[in-house]
Design an enzyme around this catalytic site. Sequence first.
Site, PDB file in Angstrom:
ATOM      1  N   MET A 146      46.580  27.250  13.219  1.00 50.01           N
ATOM      2  CA  MET A 146      45.776  27.937  12.196  1.00 50.01           C
ATOM      3  C   MET A 146      44.298  27.788  12.511  1.00 50.01           C
ATOM      4  O   MET A 146      43.766  26.667  12.539  1.00 50.01           O
ATOM      5  CB  MET A 146      46.088  27.377  10.804  1.00 50.01           C
ATOM      6  CG  MET A 146      47.443  27.801  10.275  1.00 50.01           C
ATOM      7  SD  MET A 146      47.730  27.204   8.598  1.00 50.01           S
ATOM      8  CE  MET A 146      48.120  25.492   8.901  1.00 50.01           C
ATOM      9  N   CYS A 198      48.424  37.533  15.970  1.00 52.25           N
ATOM     10  CA  CYS A 198      47.287  37.483  15.047  1.00 52.25           C
ATOM     11  C   CYS A 198      46.923  38.874  14.539  1.00 52.25           C
ATOM     12  O   CYS A 198      46.636  39.780  15.320  1.00 52.25           O
ATOM     13  CB  CYS A 198      46.066  36.876  15.712  1.00 52.25           C
ATOM     14  SG  CYS A 198      44.715  36.791  14.529  1.00 52.25           S
ATOM     15  N   LYS A 231      54.239  32.888  20.212  1.00 49.50           N
ATOM     16  CA  LYS A 231      54.347  33.033  18.761  1.00 49.50           C
ATOM     17  C   LYS A 231      53.977  34.470  18.428  1.00 49.50           C
ATOM     18  O   LYS A 231      52.948  34.979  18.891  1.00 49.50           O
ATOM     19  CB  LYS A 231      53.397  32.067  18.066  1.00 49.50           C
ATOM     20  CG  LYS A 231      53.343  32.294  16.572  1.00 49.50           C
ATOM     21  CD  LYS A 231      52.702  31.115  15.864  1.00 49.50           C
ATOM     22  CE  LYS A 231      52.624  31.375  14.375  1.00 49.50           C
ATOM     23  NZ  LYS A 231      51.568  32.339  14.032  1.00 49.50           N
ATOM     24  N   ASN A 272      59.339  31.255  10.973  1.00 51.47           N
ATOM     25  CA  ASN A 272      58.045  30.988  10.316  1.00 51.47           C
ATOM     26  C   ASN A 272      57.782  32.034   9.242  1.00 51.47           C
ATOM     27  O   ASN A 272      58.092  33.205   9.407  1.00 51.47           O
ATOM     28  CB  ASN A 272      56.927  31.022  11.387  1.00 51.47           C
ATOM     29  CG  ASN A 272      55.517  30.980  10.803  1.00 51.47           C
ATOM     30  OD1 ASN A 272      54.707  31.868  11.063  1.00 51.47           O
ATOM     31  ND2 ASN A 272      55.221  29.976  10.026  1.00 51.47           N
ATOM     32  N   GLY A 325      52.860  26.650   8.033  1.00 48.26           N
ATOM     33  CA  GLY A 325      51.412  26.849   8.094  1.00 48.26           C
ATOM     34  C   GLY A 325      50.752  26.492   6.786  1.00 48.26           C
ATOM     35  O   GLY A 325      50.418  25.335   6.514  1.00 48.26           O
TER      36      GLY A 325
HETATM   37  C1  FMN Z   1      43.950  30.185   7.955  1.00 50.74           C
HETATM   38  C2  FMN Z   1      44.989  30.650   8.921  1.00 50.74           C
HETATM   39  C3  FMN Z   1      44.689  30.708  10.272  1.00 50.74           C
HETATM   40  C4  FMN Z   1      45.669  31.125  11.183  1.00 50.74           C
HETATM   41  N1  FMN Z   1      45.390  31.091  12.522  1.00 50.74           N
HETATM   42  C5  FMN Z   1      46.394  31.332  13.405  1.00 50.74           C
HETATM   43  C6  FMN Z   1      46.199  31.088  14.799  1.00 50.74           C
HETATM   44  O1  FMN Z   1      45.141  30.642  15.246  1.00 50.74           O
HETATM   45  N2  FMN Z   1      47.240  31.373  15.625  1.00 50.74           N
HETATM   46  C7  FMN Z   1      48.442  31.840  15.166  1.00 50.74           C
HETATM   47  O2  FMN Z   1      49.362  32.066  15.955  1.00 50.74           O
HETATM   48  N3  FMN Z   1      48.646  32.059  13.858  1.00 50.74           N
HETATM   49  C8  FMN Z   1      47.666  31.782  12.969  1.00 50.74           C
HETATM   50  N4  FMN Z   1      47.909  31.902  11.645  1.00 50.74           N
HETATM   51  C9  FMN Z   1      49.268  32.295  11.182  1.00 50.74           C
HETATM   52  C10 FMN Z   1      50.133  31.042  10.933  1.00 50.74           C
HETATM   53  O3  FMN Z   1      50.318  30.315  12.123  1.00 50.74           O
HETATM   54  C11 FMN Z   1      51.499  31.404  10.324  1.00 50.74           C
HETATM   55  O4  FMN Z   1      52.166  32.246  11.230  1.00 50.74           O
HETATM   56  C12 FMN Z   1      51.373  32.138   9.001  1.00 50.74           C
HETATM   57  O5  FMN Z   1      50.446  31.485   8.144  1.00 50.74           O
HETATM   58  C13 FMN Z   1      52.738  32.214   8.281  1.00 50.74           C
HETATM   59  O6  FMN Z   1      53.264  30.945   8.048  1.00 50.74           O
HETATM   60  P1  FMN Z   1      53.181  30.235   6.592  1.00 50.74           P
HETATM   61  O7  FMN Z   1      53.772  31.190   5.609  1.00 50.74           O
HETATM   62  O8  FMN Z   1      53.961  28.961   6.751  1.00 50.74           O
HETATM   63  O9  FMN Z   1      51.721  30.004   6.320  1.00 50.74           O
HETATM   64  C14 FMN Z   1      46.946  31.517  10.719  1.00 50.74           C
HETATM   65  C15 FMN Z   1      47.220  31.470   9.362  1.00 50.74           C
HETATM   66  C16 FMN Z   1      46.273  31.034   8.471  1.00 50.74           C
HETATM   67  C17 FMN Z   1      46.635  30.952   7.014  1.00 50.74           C
END
Ligand code: FMN
Length: 359
Positions: free
Chosen positions: A33, A116, A155, A218, A242
């Site tokens: 994240m 992303c 991912k 995820n 996340g």
């Molecule tokens: C603040 C934030 C930053 C994120 N940055 C990335 C990142 O750098 N790389 C990535 O693959 N996913 C990123 N994500 C997506 C998360 O890794 C994850 O796939 C997404 O939040 C869904 O999972 P969750 O419902 O458990 O939060 C980000 C998500 C959030 C909320």
Amino acid sequence: MFSINHQPPTINQMIKIGNNITLPYFPLLLAPMEDVSDPPFRAVCKDAGADLMYTEFISSEGLIRDAIKSRKKLDIYDYEKPIGIQIFGGDEDSLALAAKIVDVTNPDLLDINFGCPVKKVACKGAGAGVLKDLDLMVRLTDAVVKATKLPVTVKTRLGWDDNTRNIEEVAERLQDVGIKALAIHGRTRCQMYKGEADWTLIEKVKNNPRIQMPIFGNGDIDSPQKALQYKNRYGVDGIMIGRAAIGYPWIFREIKHYVATGELLAPPTVEERIAVSKSHLRKSVEWKGPVVGINEMRRHYSNYLKGLPGIKEYRNRLVTLTTIEEVEAVLDEVAVKYDGFEVERAPIVLENYHEHCPV
Ligand SMILES: Cc1cc2nc3c(=O)[nH]c(=O)nc-3n(C[C@H](O)[C@H](O)[C@H](O)COP(=O)(O)O)c2cc1C
């Protein structure tokens, strides 16, 4: 209700990524994240039981330009192992060169972000932008696999939009060029964070007999009960968490305990909340320096201390203080005032991040 696994897992149930990474049965992964999963945050998640963690995503172009922000994200520590470094980019040569730069820092794996949704990333052809061009995705992955000695993982999301939910084909083709694990966020790029994550396609990928690598699910896991329900319903090898970990790193140990016993652990005590706040603070100051470290910690106190009646007064003070000693003194006051108070379990609220980004 849900079946619980009371048998201790056997060695065959351990999850292997490539030849060198062995994770426990049903591992819990801390999602990458940006601006969140930095070393101080990762340290508290590791202590709480995260089995595999990733850095924030790092721009391949930034690494090549030697941009300070990108370089700093390469900081990883022995106690974090196993850890993956995540990169993104839309150009084969840059990604391959970035992979070589990452190699030197010796992580356990190299992860490519094809998920992303943020416009500045996706619209430059990187991140989820690649979801529109499967051949390009395969070429980019192949270039990285050939450039590094590390196991490469990916991912990604289900697809670009509802008409291109092509994750099943993506999984096969990426496995064919040598990736060693795949983490799938159950939304399309166009969904951003809207609606509910759909794990049915993740299940299909997992059940495809051609797929040999671990598949990590995820999206939207926010409680031990949901984690176990999704484990049983969709059969994934592990889950990646996340947003639920932001402000509540204890989610990892709670899920582990629930999966193993079917019982909910008591929420963290006040003492533990204070200990985690202090350790996160100290690590932030160590890694970011006193000014940024103390400033950036301010957003975490309300989560760590949530549920304590009347905590607002202390929180308001915590977010104005400028030295580590002052902050720790207020945290000590909180510890004394709420000593023995049993914090009730509150549902975790998942923020709709990036919702401001146009699709
Ligand atoms: C603040 C934030 C930053 C994120 N940055 C990335 C990142 O750098 N790389 C990535 O693959 N996913 C990123 N994500 C997506 C998360 O890794 C994850 O796939 C997404 O939040 C869904 O999972 P969750 O419902 O458990 O939060 C980000 C998500 C959030 C909320």
